[in-house]
Design a protein around this motif. Structure first.
Motif, PDB file in Angstrom:
ATOM      1  N   HIS A  42       0.762  -1.263   0.041  1.00  0.00           N
ATOM      2  CA  HIS A  42       0.060   0.031   0.066  1.00  0.00           C
ATOM      3  C   HIS A  42       0.858   1.269  -0.002  1.00  0.00           C
ATOM      4  O   HIS A  42       1.944   1.000   0.438  1.00  0.00           O
ATOM      5  N   LEU A  43       0.351   2.384  -0.463  1.00  0.00           N
ATOM      6  CA  LEU A  43       0.881   3.642  -0.345  1.00  0.00           C
ATOM      7  C   LEU A  43       0.492   4.501   0.917  1.00  0.00           C
ATOM      8  O   LEU A  43      -0.536   4.423   1.157  1.00  0.00           O
ATOM      9  N   GLY A  44       1.500   4.919   1.815  1.00  0.00           N
ATOM     10  CA  GLY A  44       1.137   5.720   2.842  1.00  0.00           C
ATOM     11  C   GLY A  44       1.869   6.988   2.641  1.00  0.00           C
ATOM     12  O   GLY A  44       2.496   7.237   1.768  1.00  0.00           O
ATOM     13  N   VAL A  45       1.484   7.982   3.563  1.00  0.00           N
ATOM     14  CA  VAL A  45       2.064   9.176   3.659  1.00  0.00           C
ATOM     15  C   VAL A  45       2.170   9.535   5.244  1.00  0.00           C
ATOM     16  O   VAL A  45       1.204   9.489   6.192  1.00  0.00           O
ATOM     17  N   ALA A  46       3.379  10.196   5.401  1.00  0.00           N
ATOM     18  CA  ALA A  46       3.719  10.666   6.969  1.00  0.00           C
ATOM     19  C   ALA A  46       4.219  11.955   6.723  1.00  0.00           C
ATOM     20  O   ALA A  46       4.073  12.596   5.735  1.00  0.00           O
ATOM     21  N   VAL A  47       3.924  12.763   7.966  1.00  0.00           N
ATOM     22  CA  VAL A  47       4.320  14.192   7.910  1.00  0.00           C
ATOM     23  C   VAL A  47       5.124  14.710   9.042  1.00  0.00           C
ATOM     24  O   VAL A  47       5.247  14.044  10.233  1.00  0.00           O
ATOM     25  N   ALA A  48       5.750  15.575   8.971  1.00  0.00           N
ATOM     26  CA  ALA A  48       6.896  16.360  10.138  1.00  0.00           C
ATOM     27  C   ALA A  48       6.978  17.803   9.814  1.00  0.00           C
ATOM     28  O   ALA A  48       6.617  18.176   8.706  1.00  0.00           O
ATOM     29  N   ASP A  49       7.468  18.416  10.891  1.00  0.00           N
ATOM     30  CA  ASP A  49       7.719  19.803  10.659  1.00  0.00           C
ATOM     31  C   ASP A  49       9.312  20.016  10.148  1.00  0.00           C
ATOM     32  O   ASP A  49       9.557  21.234  10.088  1.00  0.00           O
ATOM     33  N   SER A  50      10.094  19.162   9.904  1.00  0.00           N
ATOM     34  CA  SER A  50      11.352  19.115   9.441  1.00  0.00           C
ATOM     35  C   SER A  50      11.464  18.075   8.384  1.00  0.00           C
ATOM     36  O   SER A  50      11.002  17.098   8.564  1.00  0.00           O
ATOM     37  N   PRO A  51      12.469  18.291   7.383  1.00  0.00           N
ATOM     38  CA  PRO A  51      12.706  17.360   6.411  1.00  0.00           C
ATOM     39  C   PRO A  51      13.465  16.076   7.051  1.00  0.00           C
ATOM     40  O   PRO A  51      13.572  15.140   6.439  1.00  0.00           O
ATOM     41  N   THR A  52      14.238  16.238   8.101  1.00  0.00           N
ATOM     42  CA  THR A  52      14.733  15.137   9.001  1.00  0.00           C
ATOM     43  C   THR A  52      13.934  14.544   9.900  1.00  0.00           C
ATOM     44  O   THR A  52      14.361  13.594  10.830  1.00  0.00           O
ATOM     45  N   GLY A  53      12.558  14.921   9.914  1.00  0.00           N
ATOM     46  CA  GLY A  53      11.825  14.077  10.730  1.00  0.00           C
ATOM     47  C   GLY A  53      11.818  14.433  12.151  1.00  0.00           C
ATOM     48  O   GLY A  53      12.454  15.593  12.639  1.00  0.00           O
ATOM     49  N   PRO A  54      11.234  13.674  13.011  1.00  0.00           N
ATOM     50  CA  PRO A  54      10.631  12.427  13.065  1.00  0.00           C
ATOM     51  C   PRO A  54       9.282  12.484  12.284  1.00  0.00           C
ATOM     52  O   PRO A  54       8.377  13.589  12.602  1.00  0.00           O
ATOM     53  N   PHE A  55       8.904  11.612  11.596  1.00  0.00           N
ATOM     54  CA  PHE A  55       7.613  11.486  10.798  1.00  0.00           C
ATOM     55  C   PHE A  55       6.602  10.685  11.592  1.00  0.00           C
ATOM     56  O   PHE A  55       6.686   9.839  12.169  1.00  0.00           O
ATOM     57  N   ARG A  56       5.284  11.261  11.308  1.00  0.00           N
ATOM     58  CA  ARG A  56       4.240  10.524  11.789  1.00  0.00           C
ATOM     59  C   ARG A  56       2.931  10.207  10.826  1.00  0.00           C
ATOM     60  O   ARG A  56       2.991  10.876   9.897  1.00  0.00           O
ATOM     61  N   ASP A  57       2.481   9.101  10.948  1.00  0.00           N
ATOM     62  CA  ASP A  57       1.373   8.757  10.170  1.00  0.00           C
ATOM     63  C   ASP A  57       0.227   9.674   9.872  1.00  0.00           C
ATOM     64  O   ASP A  57      -0.255  10.347  10.843  1.00  0.00           O
ATOM     65  N   ALA A  58       0.133  10.501   8.727  1.00  0.00           N
ATOM     66  CA  ALA A  58      -0.766  11.446   8.583  1.00  0.00           C
ATOM     67  C   ALA A  58      -2.122  11.020   8.632  1.00  0.00           C
ATOM     68  O   ALA A  58      -3.144  11.853   8.692  1.00  0.00           O
ATOM     69  N   LEU A  59      -2.475   9.771   8.100  1.00  0.00           N
ATOM     70  CA  LEU A  59      -3.973   9.440   7.891  1.00  0.00           C
ATOM     71  C   LEU A  59      -4.404   8.333   8.691  1.00  0.00           C
ATOM     72  O   LEU A  59      -5.598   8.320   9.101  1.00  0.00           O
ATOM     73  N   GLY A  60      -3.438   7.557   9.253  1.00  0.00           N
ATOM     74  CA  GLY A  60      -3.971   6.359  10.012  1.00  0.00           C
ATOM     75  C   GLY A  60      -4.298   5.293   9.215  1.00  0.00           C
ATOM     76  O   GLY A  60      -4.792   4.103   9.645  1.00  0.00           O
ATOM     77  N   LYS A  61      -4.240   5.352   7.831  1.00  0.00           N
ATOM     78  CA  LYS A  61      -4.543   4.064   7.032  1.00  0.00           C
ATOM     79  C   LYS A  61      -3.986   4.670   5.560  1.00  0.00           C
ATOM     80  O   LYS A  61      -3.182   5.553   5.419  1.00  0.00           O
ATOM     81  N   PRO A  62      -3.517   3.611   4.565  1.00  0.00           N
ATOM     82  CA  PRO A  62      -3.093   3.913   3.309  1.00  0.00           C
ATOM     83  C   PRO A  62      -3.613   5.289   2.618  1.00  0.00           C
ATOM     84  O   PRO A  62      -4.847   5.231   2.656  1.00  0.00           O
ATOM     85  N   LEU A  63      -2.926   5.716   1.946  1.00  0.00           N
ATOM     86  CA  LEU A  63      -3.412   6.767   1.107  1.00  0.00           C
ATOM     87  C   LEU A  63      -3.746   6.143  -0.311  1.00  0.00           C
ATOM     88  O   LEU A  63      -4.833   6.625  -0.770  1.00  0.00           O
ATOM     89  N   VAL A  64      -3.057   5.030  -0.676  1.00  0.00           N
ATOM     90  CA  VAL A  64      -3.512   3.979  -1.815  1.00  0.00           C
ATOM     91  C   VAL A  64      -3.501   2.727  -1.155  1.00  0.00           C
ATOM     92  O   VAL A  64      -2.529   2.345  -1.126  1.00  0.00           O
ATOM     93  N   SER A  65      -4.721   2.024  -1.238  1.00  0.00           N
ATOM     94  CA  SER A  65      -4.750   0.960  -0.825  1.00  0.00           C
ATOM     95  C   SER A  65      -4.416  -0.322  -2.113  1.00  0.00           C
ATOM     96  O   SER A  65      -4.918  -0.008  -3.041  1.00  0.00           O
ATOM     97  N   ALA A  66      -3.807  -1.252  -1.635  1.00  0.00           N
ATOM     98  CA  ALA A  66      -3.568  -2.554  -2.655  1.00  0.00           C
ATOM     99  C   ALA A  66      -5.040  -2.652  -3.501  1.00  0.00           C
ATOM    100  O   ALA A  66      -6.015  -2.960  -2.763  1.00  0.00           O
ATOM    101  N   GLY A  67      -4.601  -2.788  -4.814  1.00  0.00           N
ATOM    102  CA  GLY A  67      -5.874  -3.226  -5.449  1.00  0.00           C
ATOM    103  C   GLY A  67      -6.824  -2.073  -5.896  1.00  0.00           C
ATOM    104  O   GLY A  67      -7.566  -2.144  -6.640  1.00  0.00           O
ATOM    105  N   ALA A  68      -6.360  -1.013  -5.552  1.00  0.00           N
ATOM    106  CA  ALA A  68      -7.383  -0.023  -5.769  1.00  0.00           C
ATOM    107  C   ALA A  68      -7.159   0.476  -7.411  1.00  0.00           C
ATOM    108  O   ALA A  68      -8.152   1.127  -8.066  1.00  0.00           O
ATOM    109  N   TYR A  69      -5.892   0.124  -7.751  1.00  0.00           N
ATOM    110  CA  TYR A  69      -5.528   0.505  -9.107  1.00  0.00           C
ATOM    111  C   TYR A  69      -4.601  -0.430  -9.606  1.00  0.00           C
ATOM    112  O   TYR A  69      -4.237  -1.445  -8.795  1.00  0.00           O
ATOM    113  N   THR A  70      -4.657  -0.619 -10.896  1.00  0.00           N
ATOM    114  CA  THR A  70      -3.777  -1.794 -11.784  1.00  0.00           C
ATOM    115  C   THR A  70      -2.393  -1.924 -11.021  1.00  0.00           C
ATOM    116  O   THR A  70      -1.757  -0.659 -10.949  1.00  0.00           O
ATOM    117  N   GLY A  71      -1.850  -2.880 -11.092  1.00  0.00           N
ATOM    118  CA  GLY A  71      -0.451  -2.962 -10.676  1.00  0.00           C
ATOM    119  C   GLY A  71      -0.219  -3.030  -9.250  1.00  0.00           C
ATOM    120  O   GLY A  71      -1.243  -2.565  -8.470  1.00  0.00           O
TER     121      GLY A  71
END
Length: 466
Positions: free
Chosen positions: A269-298
């Motif tokens: 799956h594709l996820g997205v995390a967010v931080a206040d700095s380019p060196t993190g630390p990063f935290r999950d932005a959604l609590g779920k995938p941004l794009v789930s497996a099987g939603a699109y081909t491949g």
């Protein structure tokens, strides 16, 4: 911290390194910590070798016919004081004068790396004679009796003029960052370049951690450590931390990645995390995938974000097909009706887009990452999501003459205010790498006067600092 070699050491290396590729010897001055070399005895043309490939403390070091073994490959660790340590790549242990002896004839072995001066060596080049001098004793690394026999054990001895105390340093590999890393995404935020990558070396690409490195000059990199661990930080995944991409918006940094589970549904799956700095630390932005497996081909892998000159950002992903869509202003959602899907000739994965002038360049990796024929091709278009023209040719491919294989999954960065471009990519680690043992490299990328991309010449030694 990944350091440029000290001036004294750099001067010595510039004079003595044998570059096995086509690059000029003048490029040797920029070699950085982590460079791997063979140590070749001038009189016999045989290599310093950890006997039997042992990983044990105290294992003897001798000379042997040169081959591609990691027990003949020595990684340079510049200590910044005119001395280096030389670590055997097969064991990670250092070239060491046994017992810190100062006596002539003392054995040279490998031992766990330490701060001991009996593991510190000066690379001295005088009138074309290159010697390795032990700091603690001032004595030289030599092959006893000028023997040419395989297995002759190395020792230290009072320095002389014999060719059995002269060594050629044969460059084997100089990756951009030391260690096993793949799928590099290189970007610039402010006045600093950042490189995000897959941590490699795990069976089935099962690593869980992402790291980031920063640099002002694209050569000297600072390791900021782990910025996201999918096993610890992501509720919906615990495995396969792959192929990151990143973008900045309104002072926030959005980190896109693919991941999955170690058991059960192993799709990605594709996820997205967010931080206040380019060196993190990063935290999950959604609590779920941004794009789930099987939603699109491949497969839902290999995310990348391109931000156009007007500020609109676009997300790209996919193996087997490339999916491309404008991101909403929140950077963590998109309108599914706007997704465009492409499957250009030989497309496999690793979509990447840049803009030069009014032309957009859509790039991708062909073949399997486990294949030595992994490579990069491209097409052009007039918008960030196409339509894209026909495949225009290859940007990057293997160079077997230099032992370079599996060149792909790249990213490209432009030096602001210039037409100077660089390509970061992975290749099979040199030597003996494969599709799960890859290293990251940076080389120059050039455009022709007609706007086409000149095929990149992959190098062993990399680029010079900006």
């Amino acid at each position: 911290m990944r350091r440029a070699l000290s001036l004294a050491l750099a001067a010595a290396l510039a004079a003595v390194l044998l570059l096995t590729g086509a690059a000029p010897a003048s490029a040797a001055h920029h070699l950085t910590e982590g460079t791997s070399v063979n140590l070749i005895a001038q009189h016999s043309q045989k290599c310093a070798d950890v006997i039997s490939g042992s990983s044990a403390d105290g294992a003897q070091v001798g000379q042997y016919d040169c081959n591609s073994g990691l027990n003949q490959l020595w990684q340079i660790d510049d200590l910044g004081n005119g001395y280096v340590r030389l670590a055997a790549r097969n064991s990670g242990k250092c070239l060491d004068v046994s017992g810190a002896s100062t006596a002539d004839g003392a054995a040279v072995i490998q031992w766990s790396c330490s701060s001991g001066t009996n593991q510190q060596w000066k690379i001295e080049n005088t009138a074309g004679n290159t010697r390795l001098i032990a700091r603690h004793s001032g004595k030289c690394l030599e092959v006893p009796g000028a023997s040419t026999a395989n297995g002759t054990r190395l020792r230290q001895q009072a320095c002389g003029t014999g060719t059995n105390q002269r060594w050629e340093l044969n460059l084997v590999s100089n990756p951009a960052i030391p260690g096993l890393f793949a799928d590099p995404n290189i970007v610039r935020f402010g006045d600093t370049y950042y490189l995000y990558a897959t941590t490699d070396g795990f069976a089935g690409w099962s690593g869980t951690q992402f790291r980031v490195f920063s640099s002002k000059d694209l050569v000297n990199w600072t390791d900021h450590g782990v910025i996201l661990d999918v096993a610890a930080d992501i509720a919906w995944a615990d495995n396969s931390a792959w192929a990151p991409g990143i973008a900045e918006k309104n002072g926030k940094y959005y980190f896109y990645f693919s991941a999955g589970l170690a058991s059960g549904d192993t799709r990605k799956h594709l996820g997205v995390a967010v931080a206040d700095s380019p060196t993190g630390p990063f935290r999950d932005a959604l609590g779920k995938p941004l794009v789930s497996a099987g939603a699109y081909t491949g497969q839902a892998i290999d995310p990348m974000v391109f931000t156009d000159t007007g500020g609109q950002s676009y997300l790209y992903w996919g193996q087997g097909a490339s999916h491309q869509v404008p991101l909403n202003a929140d950077m963590v959602s998109f309108n599914s009706s706007q997704v465009r899907t492409y499957n250009p000739t030989n497309y496999n994965e690793g979509s990447f887009v840049v803009k030069r002038g009014s032309t957009y360049y859509f790039m991708w990796s062909e073949n399997d990452t486990r294949s030595e024929d992994y490579r990069v091709a491209y097409a052009t278009g007039t918008s960030p999501t196409g339509p894209w023209g026909p495949r225009m040719g290859l940007i990057l491919q293997k160079d077997l003459a230099q032992g370079i294989k599996g060149t792909g999954h790249h990213s490209v960065v432009q030096v602001p205010g210039t037409d100077q471009w660089y390509i970061a990519y992975h290749r099979f680690a040199i030597p003996n790498g494969d599709g799960t043992h890859r290293e990251t490299m940076i080389d120059r990328l050039y455009f022709n006067t007609d706007g086409t991309i000149r095929p990149v010449v992959p190098t062993l030694e990399g680029i010079e600092p900006l």
